[in-house]
Design an enzyme around this catalytic site. Sequence first.
Site, mmCIF file in Angstrom:
data_model
loop_
_atom_site.group_PDB
_atom_site.id
_atom_site.type_symbol
_atom_site.label_atom_id
_atom_site.label_comp_id
_atom_site.label_asym_id
_atom_site.label_seq_id
_atom_site.Cartn_x
_atom_site.Cartn_y
_atom_site.Cartn_z
ATOM 1 N N ASP A 156 3.642 4.416 0.926
ATOM 2 C CA ASP A 156 2.836 3.668 1.901
ATOM 3 C C ASP A 156 3.140 2.202 1.702
ATOM 4 O O ASP A 156 3.330 1.730 0.583
ATOM 5 C CB ASP A 156 1.343 3.977 1.775
ATOM 6 C CG ASP A 156 0.766 3.647 0.405
ATOM 7 O OD1 ASP A 156 0.208 2.539 0.234
ATOM 8 O OD2 ASP A 156 0.866 4.505 -0.499
ATOM 9 N N GLU A 243 -12.610 2.154 0.996
ATOM 10 C CA GLU A 243 -12.693 1.841 -0.430
ATOM 11 C C GLU A 243 -13.431 0.527 -0.603
ATOM 12 O O GLU A 243 -13.671 -0.214 0.359
ATOM 13 C CB GLU A 243 -11.291 1.755 -1.035
ATOM 14 C CG GLU A 243 -10.376 0.748 -0.329
ATOM 15 C CD GLU A 243 -8.955 0.770 -0.889
ATOM 16 O OE1 GLU A 243 -8.800 0.472 -2.090
ATOM 17 O OE2 GLU A 243 -8.027 1.067 -0.126
#
Length: 357
Positions: A156, A243
């Site tokens: 990623d 998150e």
Amino acid sequence: MRFSAASAFVLASLALAGCTSSSGLGGLMEQASPSQETTSSVIRPSADIAPVVAQAPMPQPVMAAPTEVTTMTAPPVQVAMAMPTPMPQTPMEPAIELEDMPTPDAKPIALIAPSRPMKATPFAPGQIYGRRFRDAKPINFGKAASPKNFAVHGVDVSRWQGEIDWPKLRTQGANFAYIKATDGGDHLDPMFRKNWREAEAAGLKRGAYHFFYWCRTAGEQADWFIRNVPKVAGALPPVIDVEYNGESSCKRRHGREKIVEKMQVFMDKLERHYGQRPIIYTAPDFYRDNLRGEFQDYPFWLRAVAEPPSKVYPGRKWVFWQYSGSGLSHGVDGKIDLNVFRGSASDWHRWVANSAG
């Protein structure tokens, strides 16, 4: 001296012709002459010059055409006088070849090489390439839980990876890539569009992810993602990244119920648009506080860089595991996140066929 009537008639005719030439033709040539500011330009002359040339009267044989003018600056009428037969040009064609004109500031596009040109993908689309990554901080997950046991690896990326040599990164084992697209309701990763195009050109399966911002409505964030991430065939499902972020300007901490509600609004809107169920990416502390036991029918992408997911997220099924944030690979300067798909190569192909757009 005495003049005869015939002589007087000839002199009068010559004087009249001279008068006509200096006042009529000279004025016409002054109007038809192109601007001196365009003599070094490769732009074709404007169409309004042509009618003047076509309608200009032919001068009398006694008027000689000027001989000390260049082709570059010659008025159209003078060129026509010098030619016994009209040139078969359309009104928009210039009287000279464009290749002969000086272009000191022009650079042919073909000669301007990109800083890091794309290379041809050395294998067929869909081929699984084995893992060749290294890790600046390798972790021993145990023989049974090692990421090396999985067949399909990927990465990623975001702007922080800078310029990426995607074909080379794929040869290192990046079979898929999740690319940072948006953040909140008004931020687009400046490298997203470039990475999106080049990852696809290199044959990787690609998807986009959104970093959720807790100080903005879920609907606004979904709209922003949809506005910037194209709906294309073969793309991996979109990802919502939830998150805690200590560096974020948003310090708001919602309760568990509010967090689940906002995530649901966001994911519902994306699923309606893309026709794919979004994937939830999360980290251990956020999962422990807010997501344990939630969203059982959604795929998860779990971050676990110290212990395997089975210990960090007991009982949670997952599709992707981010096992390192300190990966090293040819094709990227600096560190990169490393991931695996849970399953075999054949499992991967089946999952892509069922889940990709």
